[in-house]
Design a protein around this motif. Structure first.
Motif, PDB file in Angstrom:
ATOM      1  N   GLY A 115       3.565   0.674   1.714  1.00 36.48           N
ATOM      2  CA  GLY A 115       3.094   1.727   0.820  1.00 36.48           C
ATOM      3  C   GLY A 115       3.240   3.078   1.500  1.00 36.48           C
ATOM      4  O   GLY A 115       2.547   4.029   1.144  1.00 36.48           O
ATOM      5  N   CYS A 141       7.953  -1.925  -1.447  1.00 36.44           N
ATOM      6  CA  CYS A 141       6.741  -1.845  -2.285  1.00 36.44           C
ATOM      7  C   CYS A 141       6.636  -3.020  -3.258  1.00 36.44           C
ATOM      8  O   CYS A 141       6.385  -2.830  -4.454  1.00 36.44           O
ATOM      9  CB  CYS A 141       6.713  -0.526  -3.052  1.00 36.44           C
ATOM     10  SG  CYS A 141       6.996   0.947  -2.053  1.00 36.44           S
ATOM     11  N   ASP A 145       0.985  -2.335  -3.949  1.00 41.57           N
ATOM     12  CA  ASP A 145       1.896  -1.195  -3.939  1.00 41.57           C
ATOM     13  C   ASP A 145       3.293  -1.792  -4.009  1.00 41.57           C
ATOM     14  O   ASP A 145       3.746  -2.418  -3.069  1.00 41.57           O
ATOM     15  CB  ASP A 145       1.783  -0.379  -2.643  1.00 41.57           C
ATOM     16  CG  ASP A 145       0.535   0.477  -2.559  1.00 41.57           C
ATOM     17  OD1 ASP A 145       0.041   0.924  -3.590  1.00 41.57           O
ATOM     18  OD2 ASP A 145       0.065   0.677  -1.421  1.00 41.57           O
ATOM     19  N   SER A 146       4.011  -1.671  -5.150  1.00 41.05           N
ATOM     20  CA  SER A 146       3.687  -0.921  -6.343  1.00 41.05           C
ATOM     21  C   SER A 146       4.008  -1.724  -7.603  1.00 41.05           C
ATOM     22  O   SER A 146       4.224  -1.156  -8.666  1.00 41.05           O
ATOM     23  CB  SER A 146       4.517   0.360  -6.378  1.00 41.05           C
ATOM     24  OG  SER A 146       4.255   1.208  -5.305  1.00 41.05           O
ATOM     25  N   HIS A 149       2.072  -1.284 -11.011  1.00 37.92           N
ATOM     26  CA  HIS A 149       2.259   0.051 -11.576  1.00 37.92           C
ATOM     27  C   HIS A 149       3.692   0.250 -12.046  1.00 37.92           C
ATOM     28  O   HIS A 149       3.938   0.754 -13.156  1.00 37.92           O
ATOM     29  CB  HIS A 149       1.873   1.092 -10.525  1.00 37.92           C
ATOM     30  CG  HIS A 149       0.641   0.699  -9.774  1.00 37.92           C
ATOM     31  ND1 HIS A 149       0.686   0.153  -8.511  1.00 37.92           N
ATOM     32  CD2 HIS A 149      -0.663   0.703 -10.128  1.00 37.92           C
ATOM     33  CE1 HIS A 149      -0.540  -0.142  -8.111  1.00 37.92           C
ATOM     34  NE2 HIS A 149      -1.377   0.172  -9.074  1.00 37.92           N
ATOM     35  N   ASP A 150       4.640  -0.177 -11.236  1.00 39.39           N
ATOM     36  CA  ASP A 150       6.042  -0.014 -11.591  1.00 39.39           C
ATOM     37  C   ASP A 150       6.412  -0.873 -12.797  1.00 39.39           C
ATOM     38  O   ASP A 150       6.971  -0.376 -13.786  1.00 39.39           O
ATOM     39  CB  ASP A 150       6.917  -0.378 -10.386  1.00 39.39           C
ATOM     40  CG  ASP A 150       8.378  -0.040 -10.592  1.00 39.39           C
ATOM     41  OD1 ASP A 150       8.669   0.933 -11.310  1.00 39.39           O
ATOM     42  OD2 ASP A 150       9.236  -0.737 -10.030  1.00 39.39           O
ATOM     43  N   THR A 237      -1.062   7.954  -3.821  1.00 36.52           N
ATOM     44  CA  THR A 237      -0.365   6.800  -3.258  1.00 36.52           C
ATOM     45  C   THR A 237       1.130   6.919  -3.532  1.00 36.52           C
ATOM     46  O   THR A 237       1.598   7.840  -4.202  1.00 36.52           O
ATOM     47  CB  THR A 237      -0.885   5.502  -3.888  1.00 36.52           C
ATOM     48  OG1 THR A 237      -0.603   5.544  -5.298  1.00 36.52           O
ATOM     49  CG2 THR A 237      -2.393   5.354  -3.680  1.00 36.52           C
ATOM     50  N   ASP A 239       2.729   4.908  -5.427  1.00 33.95           N
ATOM     51  CA  ASP A 239       3.019   4.298  -6.725  1.00 33.95           C
ATOM     52  C   ASP A 239       3.661   5.247  -7.737  1.00 33.95           C
ATOM     53  O   ASP A 239       4.650   4.867  -8.383  1.00 33.95           O
ATOM     54  CB  ASP A 239       1.750   3.680  -7.306  1.00 33.95           C
ATOM     55  CG  ASP A 239       1.105   2.697  -6.351  1.00 33.95           C
ATOM     56  OD1 ASP A 239       1.797   1.764  -5.915  1.00 33.95           O
ATOM     57  OD2 ASP A 239      -0.087   2.868  -6.028  1.00 33.95           O
ATOM     58  N   VAL A 242       7.350   5.704  -7.039  1.00 31.11           N
ATOM     59  CA  VAL A 242       8.141   4.524  -7.363  1.00 31.11           C
ATOM     60  C   VAL A 242       8.389   4.460  -8.865  1.00 31.11           C
ATOM     61  O   VAL A 242       9.520   4.208  -9.324  1.00 31.11           O
ATOM     62  CB  VAL A 242       7.436   3.249  -6.870  1.00 31.11           C
ATOM     63  CG1 VAL A 242       8.179   2.001  -7.344  1.00 31.11           C
ATOM     64  CG2 VAL A 242       7.332   3.247  -5.351  1.00 31.11           C
ATOM     65  N   HIS A 261      -1.053   9.072 -12.035  1.00 29.15           N
ATOM     66  CA  HIS A 261      -1.647   7.876 -11.468  1.00 29.15           C
ATOM     67  C   HIS A 261      -3.087   8.159 -11.045  1.00 29.15           C
ATOM     68  O   HIS A 261      -3.351   9.148 -10.353  1.00 29.15           O
ATOM     69  CB  HIS A 261      -0.816   7.456 -10.252  1.00 29.15           C
ATOM     70  CG  HIS A 261      -1.097   6.080  -9.758  1.00 29.15           C
ATOM     71  ND1 HIS A 261      -0.989   4.963 -10.556  1.00 29.15           N
ATOM     72  CD2 HIS A 261      -1.467   5.630  -8.528  1.00 29.15           C
ATOM     73  CE1 HIS A 261      -1.275   3.890  -9.833  1.00 29.15           C
ATOM     74  NE2 HIS A 261      -1.582   4.270  -8.609  1.00 29.15           N
ATOM     75  N   THR A 365      14.157  -0.050  -7.147  1.00 33.47           N
ATOM     76  CA  THR A 365      12.777  -0.413  -7.447  1.00 33.47           C
ATOM     77  C   THR A 365      12.729  -1.803  -8.074  1.00 33.47           C
ATOM     78  O   THR A 365      13.753  -2.355  -8.487  1.00 33.47           O
ATOM     79  CB  THR A 365      12.144   0.592  -8.411  1.00 33.47           C
ATOM     80  OG1 THR A 365      12.824   0.504  -9.677  1.00 33.47           O
ATOM     81  CG2 THR A 365      12.245   2.019  -7.873  1.00 33.47           C
TER      82      THR A 365
END
Length: 389
Positions: A115, A141, A145-146, A149-150, A237, A239, A242, A261, A365
């Motif tokens: 991260g 990540c 993380d991540s 979120h991604d 962060t 995130d 990314v 975020h 990613t």
């Protein structure tokens, strides 16, 4: 890579999260997976293998590869034998660069748990072009993380109009504890603010931008979210960066994509306390004796017991808006820092090895490299993706 004799090599199995990742593979990987453990201590690797053999007796004879994380030539010999590498060996800024370089040079897919923005940006500048040329997919990540979120933002934008600007905000809530490795990485990042900015600037100069569209991580403002009812605190962060890179890579995110975020709390008091705590840690990290004292208080390679992990949970709510339409989605699961992180990491590697993924190479990613295939794997493993409204 069809002629490589190993599917996956796992670095870091003698540590806490790496051990959980190894145990997850022992329990859930397909029977035909050809994998090995790598590290610098033969005796400790043998202890891990013995533990794994208690889960699956066939692993009594699994291969152990003794190699130092700083010996790039030896690392290249190891990774050249594998289709993909998993590593939990951090902090990555201090220990991770030679393995990334080796995978990029040998065309070997790579996943990690970092991260650390400075590490990720530096690795892009140094090794993206090489990895793109060799076909290696370097996917940082791949833990809490991540991935939530991604992939959560990816899941959300697919329900919106890609012909119009899209804004998404992600709101994280959890009762789980974070790993010692995560804490040490955060301390290191706070203490290297200038170096982190310099690495980001260098990446921006080297990284091409999408033509005719844009994708940005936007600093959100604290306040109360009218849709979710939570008090929001912006989270500094990796995130959002990314998510924005996925937005830049994929047309599904629309002509103008923005992502913010946050951490979400039910009361203003907890929101304020979280903001003060993060600010205090950032200040403390600037003073070396204080930073070292805090580091000793939260050792790396250790984590909560299984009983505590079973009680832990996380949710990430997403509010996406485009063309007057709003969608609310959610990604949720169990213990974020350990149980679900090791699951996400293992499934990411399995996805790269076994699934028909979209064409990609270089530093990519999870949304760009695996997208729907990884979402399906994680859902089958118990992590939930849902449209709330």
């Amino acid at each position: 890579m069809t002629d490589r004799r190993l599917d996956i090599v796992l670095f870091g199995a003698t540590g806490f999260t790496g051990g959980l990742t190894a145990e997850y593979l022992a329990r859930h990987a397909p029977a035909n997976l050809r994998w090995a453990l790598a590290g610098r201590n033969q005796a400790k690797l043998e202890q891990v293998r013995d533990r794994l053999a208690g889960i699956d007796p066939r692993l009594e004879v699994m291969e152990l590869l003794v190699v130092d994380a700083g010996d790039q030539a030896a690392l290249e010999q190891v990774v050249a034998q594998a289709k993909a590498v998993i590593t939990t060996v951090g902090p990555y800024l201090q220990l991770g660069a030679p393995l990334v370089a080796a995978c990029a040079a040998q065309g070997t897919d790579y996943v990690d748990l970092t991260g650390e923005p400075e590490f990720v940006d530096t690795m892009y500048v140094r090794h993206h072009a090489t990895a793109a040329a060799t076909g290696a997919r370097i996917v940082h990540c791949c833990g809490f993380d991540s991935i939530p979120h991604d992939l959560g933002a990816y899941y959300t934008v697919k329900q919106l109009d890609a012909a119009k600007p899209i804004t998404v905000r992600g709101v994280v809530r959890s009762n789980g504890t974070f790993s010692g490795g995560t804490f040490h990485s955060a301390l290191g990042a706070f203490s290297r603010a200038k170096q982190m900015r310099d690495a980001m600037v260098a990446r921006r100069k080297a990284e091409p931008r999408p033509e005719g569209r844009r994708s940005r991580a936007v600093a959100g403002k604290p306040g109360r979210d009218k849709e979710l009812g939570y008090w929001l605190v912006p989270l500094p962060t990796i995130d959002p960066f990314v998510v924005a890179r996925s937005g830049a890579a994929l047309p599904a995110y629309g002509p103008d994509f923005r992502y913010s975020h946050f951490a979400g709390t039910k009361t203003l008091r907890y929101a304020a306390g979280g903001a003060v705590g993060a600010a205090g840690l950032a200040v403390a990290a600037q003073v070396k004796p204080v930073r070292e004292f805090l580091g000793k208080k939260v050792p790396q390679g250790e984590g909560p017991d299984e009983k505590r992990r079973r009680k832990s949970w996380f949710t990430v709510d997403f509010i996406g808006e485009s063309g007057g339409r709003t969608v609310h989605t959610r990604v949720s699961g169990g213990d974020p820092g350990y149980t679900e992180t090791s699951k996400m990491l293992a499934e990411s590697a399995l996805c790269l090895v076994f699934d028909e993924n979209p064409p990609s190479a270089g530093m990519v990613t999870t949304a760009q490299a695996m997208g729907d295939r990884l979402i399906r794997r994680l859902e089958a493993a118990g992590i939930r993706f849902q449209t709330v409204s």
